[in-house]
Design an enzyme around this catalytic site. Structure first.
Site, mmCIF file in Angstrom:
data_model
loop_
_atom_site.group_PDB
_atom_site.id
_atom_site.type_symbol
_atom_site.label_atom_id
_atom_site.label_comp_id
_atom_site.label_asym_id
_atom_site.label_seq_id
_atom_site.Cartn_x
_atom_site.Cartn_y
_atom_site.Cartn_z
ATOM 1 N N TYR A 161 12.669 37.623 -31.317
ATOM 2 C CA TYR A 161 12.935 37.904 -32.733
ATOM 3 C C TYR A 161 11.717 37.682 -33.617
ATOM 4 O O TYR A 161 10.713 37.144 -33.199
ATOM 5 C CB TYR A 161 14.167 37.195 -33.268
ATOM 6 C CG TYR A 161 14.302 35.705 -33.221
ATOM 7 C CD1 TYR A 161 13.262 34.837 -32.971
ATOM 8 C CD2 TYR A 161 15.564 35.128 -33.479
ATOM 9 C CE1 TYR A 161 13.435 33.467 -32.978
ATOM 10 C CE2 TYR A 161 15.754 33.775 -33.483
ATOM 11 C CZ TYR A 161 14.684 32.933 -33.239
ATOM 12 O OH TYR A 161 14.870 31.580 -33.254
ATOM 13 N N GLU A 162 11.822 38.193 -34.847
ATOM 14 C CA GLU A 162 10.710 38.256 -35.806
ATOM 15 C C GLU A 162 9.532 39.059 -35.249
ATOM 16 O O GLU A 162 8.363 38.765 -35.511
ATOM 17 C CB GLU A 162 10.258 36.849 -36.231
ATOM 18 C CG GLU A 162 11.335 35.985 -36.829
ATOM 19 C CD GLU A 162 12.090 36.646 -37.980
ATOM 20 O OE1 GLU A 162 11.567 37.620 -38.560
ATOM 21 O OE2 GLU A 162 13.200 36.213 -38.283
ATOM 22 N N GLY A 163 9.837 40.077 -34.487
ATOM 23 C CA GLY A 163 8.816 40.919 -33.863
ATOM 24 C C GLY A 163 8.532 40.432 -32.464
ATOM 25 O O GLY A 163 8.035 39.323 -32.272
#
Length: 596
Positions: free
Chosen positions: A437-439
């Site tokens: 997550y978050e890229g």
């Protein structure tokens, strides 16, 4: 499995390696060493005594969704109330909205403690700080006055609503719409998935920052706007007012962080207010996203520290076989497994990766502080460039490290590591999401090359390499550090050459960007950690020569630096060779030939 904040190592990094007192003096925030240490000690107590005991039961209980309302695990509400009442929520908030204005260099140590003690619990508060940053920088004065003080205090929580079923990494595909209204507000409609803390029972309101498209917006990411969409619309007196037209449609059943509610959020004509300019939402969101990526890196660090602590404690107690060189504990039926070389290898790998990553995190936090608080504008810009370069390294490398260290922890425990009640397998499950997550970490690697390296032709990376070369040169003449300093200097030169080769290749063949990106990021991080370990060794050598009474601590630093040099840094060579292997072996195989 108990968690104890690694206060001595945190103090070493803050005071002896990066001189946080001088840093705070430059920023003019009035903090000194005594106050910093007091904050860390109190934070360690809260993390160890209040938050950590909820970790296991949070994993066992998970969250429940009933009639659109989420119930968090037992004890989370009380712990969150204490989190707010004791001022932890407002730690980094702006002073004018009730925050304490602590620098990231100090706050990141406390946040690491929370991650290591109970990652699910930290998820609920983590994005609020990013929402504060985005609203403070881009929001209208009316929105700031209505929402910021409650967000800073933790009384209200924030979320980041980007992802949709068809739009994950590629936000150009998002479909959520925002229709303008006569009163200046917007009606927001659409569904978002994977929203951490999208619904919960900890705070009295939840403020969603939502990416959406306005009518007639340009296609792609240039047509995305950012809107503030609260669960309850704020009254004029600052209290939560009418319920907005939004709801939690589902919570995900996940591999890990089961105590954190990961929600599907439905916006059905919900009232929202524009943050920043129309169609500039992605730029506004990046203010929040960069903070979130740094915080996710700290999640990997916290998990890694917890796994190392658990593995070390077990290795000291578990009796199995005799040491190869003869009995180490002849009074016992067998020797503690810490006396076996392979267990030592795993423990030292954990130790040096975790402690090296902590140095990298604080180094990055220092740049984030200087970007916002240095009195000189040119220095603020320079720190911003350095922070932007480091963020993908911190996010990707520290989370990969956390997963590796958790896996090693399972291995040290043996069969017990695979059993739930010992706690180690939870760390491995919890850490896995941090690489996604978050890229995803692959996206971080692409960002490092496409936006950071190619964006300025490698100028900022060259400045970073020169900085560490100067630091290594300063230690090269010291007999105790000559081997490590020489190795760091050689790797820095190799890094420069590799960077130039990569820049040449990506100009000729864009597929080389994707083919080389992960290996280049990993190579860069291993060499950067080597430079940091050299500095740690230098400070410990200074302390020993000055007659420090903490001989064991500083000798351990020197030993750890040598281990990193000989057993971890060689990994960089493998990434270099893979990178130089080129893109053709990846892209030449026809898709149909992957399976028959």
């Amino acid at each position: 499995m108990a968690y104890q904040a690694p206060l001595r190592d945190m103090r070493f990094v803050l005071h002896e390696l990066f001189d946080v007192s001088t840093h705070c003096e430059l920023l003019g925030n009035g903090l000194d060493r005594e106050l910093v240490d007091g904050v860390l000690e109190e934070g360690a107590r809260y993390a160890g005594e209040v938050v950590a005991p909820l970790n296991r039961q949070g994993d066992e209980q998970g969250v429940t969704l009933l009639d659109g309302a989420v119930t968090t695990p037992q004890g989370f509400r009380e712990a969150y109330r204490q989190y707010c009442d004791n001022g932890w929520a407002s730690m980094t908030g702006p002073l004018e909205y009730g925050g304490q204005g602590f620098p990231q260099m100090v706050a990141c140590s406390f946040h690491e403690m929370l991650m290591g003690a109970n990652l699910s619990f930290r998820v609920y508060s983590g994005l609020t700080e990013g929402a504060v940053l985005a609203l403070h920088k881009h929001g209208s004065e009316a929105l700031k006055q209505a929402y910021l003080d409650k967000l800073v205090s933790g009384q209200w929580a924030g979320t980041m609503c980007l992802t949709e079923p068809q739009a994950g990494t590629d936000l150009a595909l998002l479909r959520t719409r925002a229709e303008p209204q006569a009163d200046g507000s917007y009606r927001v409609s659409g569904s978002k998935i994977f929203i951490s803390g999208g619904e919960q029972d900890l705070s009295e309101n939840i403020v969603h920052l939502v990416l959406a498209r306005l009518p007639y917006a340009p296609a792609g990411v240039k047509g995305i706007s950012l809107l503030l969409v609260p669960k309850f619309i704020a009254n004029a007196d600052g209290t939560p007012g009418a319920k907005n037209a939004l709801s939690c449609g589902a919570v995900e059943h996940k591999m890990g962080i089961k105590g954190a509610a990961t929600c599907v959020m439905n916006f059905d004509g919900a009232s929202g207010w524009l943050i920043g300019e129309a169609n500039q939402g992605l730029a506004c969101m990046f203010t929040m996203m960069n903070d979130a990526r740094f915080q996710v890196g700290l999640q990997g660090l916290g998990i890694g520290e917890a796994a190392f602590q658990g593995a070390l404690a077990y290795a000291r107690e578990r009796l199995q076989s005799r040491a190869l060189s003869g009995p180490a504990a002849p009074d016992k039926v067998a020797d503690p497994i810490i006396h076996h070389a392979d267990v030592r290898r795993m423990l030292l790998t954990q130790k040096t990766l975790v402690e090296g990553s902590r140095m990298l995190a604080v180094y990055c936090a220092r740049q984030l502080d200087l970007e916002h608080g240095h009195p000189d504008a040119a220095q603020r810009k320079a720190a911003g460039r350095r922070a932007a370069l480091l963020i993908p390294l911190v996010k990707a490398f520290l989370t990969d490290m956390g997963q590796e260290v958790a896996s090693l922890g399972v291995q040290v425990f043996g069969g017990h590591g695979y059993i739930r009640e010992w706690g180690m397998e939870q760390l491995m499950r919890d850490s896995r999401i941090t690489q996604i997550y978050e890229g995803t970490n692959g996206i971080q690697a692409l960002d490092l090359i496409r936006r950071k390296l190619m964006g300025d032709g490698g100028a900022e990376l060259a400045a970073l390499q020169d900085e560490f070369a100067a630091l290594a040169d300063a230690q090269a003449g010291r007999a105790e550090l000559a081997e490590l300093a020489g190795a760091v200097l050689a790797r820095l030169q190799e890094w420069r050459t590799l960077t130039a080769t990569l820049l040449d290749r990506v100009r000729d063949n864009p597929e080389e960007i994707g083919a080389a990106s992960v290996d280049f990021l990993q190579y860069s991080a291993y060499v950067l950690l080597a430079g940091l370990w050299l500095q740690a060794a230098a400070r410990s050598q200074d302390a020993l020569e000055a007659g420090s009474e903490e001989v064991d601590f500083h000798q351990a630093k020197l030993h750890s630096a040598r281990f990193y040099l000989r057993r971890i840094l060689p990994r960089a060579s493998g990434h270099r060779e893979a990178l130089l292997g080129g893109a053709d072996c990846l892209m030449a195989l026809p898709e149909a030939h992957f399976a028959f």
